[in-house]
Design a protein around this motif. Structure first.
Motif, PDB file in Angstrom:
ATOM      1  N   GLN A 129       0.849  -1.181   0.000  1.00 40.11           N
ATOM      2  CA  GLN A 129       0.000   0.000   0.000  1.00 40.11           C
ATOM      3  C   GLN A 129       0.885   1.231   0.000  1.00 40.11           C
ATOM      4  O   GLN A 129       1.878   1.287   0.729  1.00 40.11           O
ATOM      5  CB  GLN A 129      -0.865   0.004   1.258  1.00 40.11           C
ATOM      6  CG  GLN A 129      -2.107  -0.826   1.107  1.00 40.11           C
ATOM      7  CD  GLN A 129      -3.063  -0.551   2.255  1.00 40.11           C
ATOM      8  OE1 GLN A 129      -2.648  -0.541   3.396  1.00 40.11           O
ATOM      9  NE2 GLN A 129      -4.294  -0.319   1.942  1.00 40.11           N
ATOM     10  N   VAL A 130       0.519   2.222  -0.816  1.00 42.09           N
ATOM     11  CA  VAL A 130       1.278   3.464  -0.869  1.00 42.09           C
ATOM     12  C   VAL A 130       0.293   4.610  -0.685  1.00 42.09           C
ATOM     13  O   VAL A 130      -0.797   4.573  -1.233  1.00 42.09           O
ATOM     14  CB  VAL A 130       1.985   3.607  -2.246  1.00 42.09           C
ATOM     15  CG1 VAL A 130       3.022   4.670  -2.184  1.00 42.09           C
ATOM     16  CG2 VAL A 130       2.617   2.313  -2.661  1.00 42.09           C
ATOM     17  N   SER A 131       0.711   5.616   0.070  1.00 43.58           N
ATOM     18  CA  SER A 131      -0.199   6.747   0.288  1.00 43.58           C
ATOM     19  C   SER A 131      -0.140   7.688  -0.917  1.00 43.58           C
ATOM     20  O   SER A 131       0.766   7.608  -1.742  1.00 43.58           O
ATOM     21  CB  SER A 131       0.180   7.497   1.557  1.00 43.58           C
ATOM     22  OG  SER A 131       1.371   8.217   1.348  1.00 43.58           O
ATOM     23  N   GLU A 132      -1.121   8.591  -1.011  1.00 41.94           N
ATOM     24  CA  GLU A 132      -1.192   9.501  -2.158  1.00 41.94           C
ATOM     25  C   GLU A 132       0.045  10.367  -2.244  1.00 41.94           C
ATOM     26  O   GLU A 132       0.602  10.586  -3.316  1.00 41.94           O
ATOM     27  CB  GLU A 132      -2.428  10.407  -2.019  1.00 41.94           C
ATOM     28  CG  GLU A 132      -3.753   9.703  -2.249  1.00 41.94           C
ATOM     29  CD  GLU A 132      -3.817   9.034  -3.604  1.00 41.94           C
ATOM     30  OE1 GLU A 132      -4.244   7.874  -3.650  1.00 41.94           O
ATOM     31  OE2 GLU A 132      -3.411   9.651  -4.611  1.00 41.94           O
ATOM     32  N   ALA A 133       0.494  10.878  -1.098  1.00 46.87           N
ATOM     33  CA  ALA A 133       1.662  11.767  -1.107  1.00 46.87           C
ATOM     34  C   ALA A 133       2.909  11.010  -1.550  1.00 46.87           C
ATOM     35  O   ALA A 133       3.743  11.531  -2.286  1.00 46.87           O
ATOM     36  CB  ALA A 133       1.861  12.371   0.284  1.00 46.87           C
ATOM     37  N   GLU A 134       3.039   9.748  -1.123  1.00 43.18           N
ATOM     38  CA  GLU A 134       4.198   8.951  -1.555  1.00 43.18           C
ATOM     39  C   GLU A 134       4.151   8.740  -3.059  1.00 43.18           C
ATOM     40  O   GLU A 134       5.174   8.774  -3.746  1.00 43.18           O
ATOM     41  CB  GLU A 134       4.175   7.586  -0.867  1.00 43.18           C
ATOM     42  CG  GLU A 134       4.746   7.563   0.521  1.00 43.18           C
ATOM     43  CD  GLU A 134       4.616   6.201   1.145  1.00 43.18           C
ATOM     44  OE1 GLU A 134       3.496   5.823   1.536  1.00 43.18           O
ATOM     45  OE2 GLU A 134       5.624   5.500   1.233  1.00 43.18           O
TER      46      GLU A 134
END
Lengths: 291, 293
Positions: free
Chosen positions: A5-10
């Protein structure tokens, strides 16, 4: 494939980095991670290789068996692929979880090798229409950190290079049928010519640019990838698009050209390394799986 | 552009002090620690036929009459007051589930977060329905452990302005036992980036913000592109962290900074090659020893 899972900012950070040709680990868009290759790791196979590409680890074993040639091509042998995604790699592969990915990988391998030049199938014939060598190539995924196709193709090429097929003598027995004798000498064997075995390059489209050897985080930011298998001369044997997103025709052309360039550059260092390993002979310090 | 292919070599551990074989206090599961029954057994030990035996692999720590074994590689066992970096895995009624590399997912209650704008009011039903606007699945947060539930799950809170949702940056996942306990885990490194060393092994690297965003309360993330120089510093730090972790060096701001300085004349992508990693870690350990002595 195993996903993170990756966050939007990442995602934004990774996207902008790739746009500026500076990925998270400092590589350029067409750089591979550190690769380690070792052959002859499994003793009861005819050829084997273990490849570690970053955190991805792949083990390939090749066994040669005598079988009946296919009816349409009586004077050729054939190659069978099987990919096993072991639960060792990620818990998602537990039980039958890895089956879907395994069949997808083996189907792609069949397509890649489905031409006259990759492996010289005529040399695998023993007696036309009756006996031929069948090469069973088994791939085992030990660790999964992105870019499985590339690691698998390099491992297959190394394992095929390492394969030693025993020499056969055909003699006539009492009833007039053919009897096959395998040579007793373990060093009396035939080696395969792996010059034309292709290497697979996976190009992931992230934003407006493409990257080679994507990690799982970069894969999570890309919507589509192109898988290209390239021989040492730059000939493409198979192209495949994976992923739910769409690719522009211009970008497909761009990615194909980049894939050809990168793929062509993979073969020379690989063959050099394999020959260097072979020349070390008994002096080579076997590393295996611990260490 | 060519791929770096090579034959594998057996990795030797880089250690400037003594080698692992000389240390008497390292145990593996099943090793007998002592046959003396006068000791109390702590974590990582069990009694087998009146002998105190280790159940994990690590080093033996003795405090007066208490013997425990501190494992080298383990899941994060949180204490109250630990700073953690976690990823939201689920959004539930009035709380979020956060993955923090522990045995159970940690819990972040709606009442434990700061509302945007810094208001202090009772959480309403509307707040509950708009939880996903604050924190979604996949978002990264920095938080502090408020308490530990009876089953071992951690309860987190972000009730200070320094905690909250994390913006652009890089997450490095390491083993919790490599992070040194310090007074502060938020560092603005002199090399040009900032770092949060979570006690749970998650290290967050991000570009140093120019001005302190007091009013944001940690929920506004800037999506402006980060400059290439900042990006290079962050990539170099990430590779240095991985190099230190591969050689099991304790991580704190000084060791990371020394490692960064030792790696300056190598290209960022070369740091992950085995021989370069060894060289950098040796230099770092040398500098740390010199600083102590």
């Amino acid at each position: 494939m195993a996903t993170v899972q990756v966050s939007e900012a990442e995602k934004v950070y990774i996207l902008h980095g790739i746009r500026d040709d500076l990925r998270v680990d400092g590589r350029g868009c067409e750089d591979y991670r550190h690769m380690e290759i070792e052959t002859d790791v499994v003793s009861n196979t005819d050829g084997s290789a273990k490849v570690t590409l970053g955190d991805t680890a792949v083990l390939v074993g090749v066994k040669a068996d005598i079988g009946k040639p296919r009816p349409k091509v009586p004077n050729e042998g054939y190659v069978e692929f099987f990919v096993d995604c072991s639960a060792n790699a990620t818990p998602e592969f537990e039980g039958r979880g890895g089956e879907e990915l395994g069949t997808e990988l083996s189907n792609t391998l069949y397509k890649v090798f489905n031409n006259k030049h990759s492996v010289d199938l005529k040399s695998l014939c023993i007696s036309a229409g009756e006996h031929c060598w069948v090469l069973y190539v088994d791939v085992l995924l030990l660790q999964c950190d992105g870019n499985l196709y590339d690691a698998i193709s390099v491992a297959i090429k190394a394992a095929l290079f390492n394969t030693k097929i025993p020499r056969v003598h055909i003699s006539a027995d009492e009833e007039g049928g053919k009897e096959i004798e395998l040579s007793d000498d373990p060093y009396d064997c035939v080696r395969l010519n792996v010059e034309n075995v292709p290497c697979i390059v996976t190009l992931c489209k992230v934003g407006h640019r493409h990257v080679v050897d994507a990690t799982l985080q970069e894969k999570a930011c890309s919507v589509a990838s192109l898988i290209i298998s390239v021989t040492h001369k730059g000939t493409i044997t198979c192209t495949r698009k994976v992923g739910g997103g769409s690719l522009d025709p211009e970008s497909i052309f761009e990615m194909t050209e980049a894939g050809k360039r990168v793929g062509k550059a993979l073969h020379a260092p690989l063959m050099k390394l394999l020959q260097q390993e072979e020349s070390l002979g008994k002096a080579r310090q076997k590393v295996g799986f611990l260490g | 552009m060519a791929a770096d292919m090579r034959l594998p070599t057996i990795q030797k551990p880089v250690s400037l002090t003594f080698s692992a074989f000389d240390r008497k206090d390292l145990v593996v599961p099943g090793d007998v620690i002592t046959s003396d029954t006068g000791f109390m057994r702590g974590h990582g030990t069990y009694v087998d036929e009146e002998k105190l035996t280790a159940s994990v692999a690590g080093e033996v720590q003795r405090v007066d009459k208490l013997i425990c074994v501190k494992p080298l590689k383990t899941r994060f066992n949180g204490e109250v007051g630990d700073v953690v970096v976690g990823r939201i895995t689920e959004v539930q009624q009035k709380r979020w589930k956060v993955e923090t590399n522990s045995r159970l997912d940690s819990v972040l209650l709606l009442s434990s977060v700061n509302l945007p704008g810094g208001e202090l009011r009772r959480r309403s039903a509307e707040d509950e329905l708009t939880m996903r606007e604050y924190l979604q699945e996949g978002d990264l947060i920095s938080a502090e452990v408020q308490s530990v539930f009876s089953d071992g799950a951690l309860s987190l809170h972000t009730r200070s302005l320094k905690y909250g949702k994390l913006g652009q940056g890089v997450l490095v996942q390491l083993s919790p036992s490599l992070i040194k306990r310090q007074k502060t885990h938020f560092h603005n490194l002199t090399c040009g980036a900032s770092m949060i060393l979570g006690n749970n092994g998650f290290v967050w690297l991000y570009p140093t913000p120019e001005q302190l965003e007091e009013e944001a309360g940690g929920f506004y993330t800037s999506l402006e592109p980060v400059s290439v120089s900042d990006r290079e510093v962050i990539s170099r730090l990430r590779n240095c962290l991985l190099a230190l972790a591969a050689h099991k060096v304790l991580l704190f701001d000084t060791s990371v900074l020394y490692c960064y300085e030792s790696s300056v004349h190598h290209q960022v992508k070369d740091i992950l090659k085995p021989e370069v990693m060894e060289e950098i870690v040796m230099l770092t350990q040398q500098k740390l020893l010199d600083q102590e002595g």
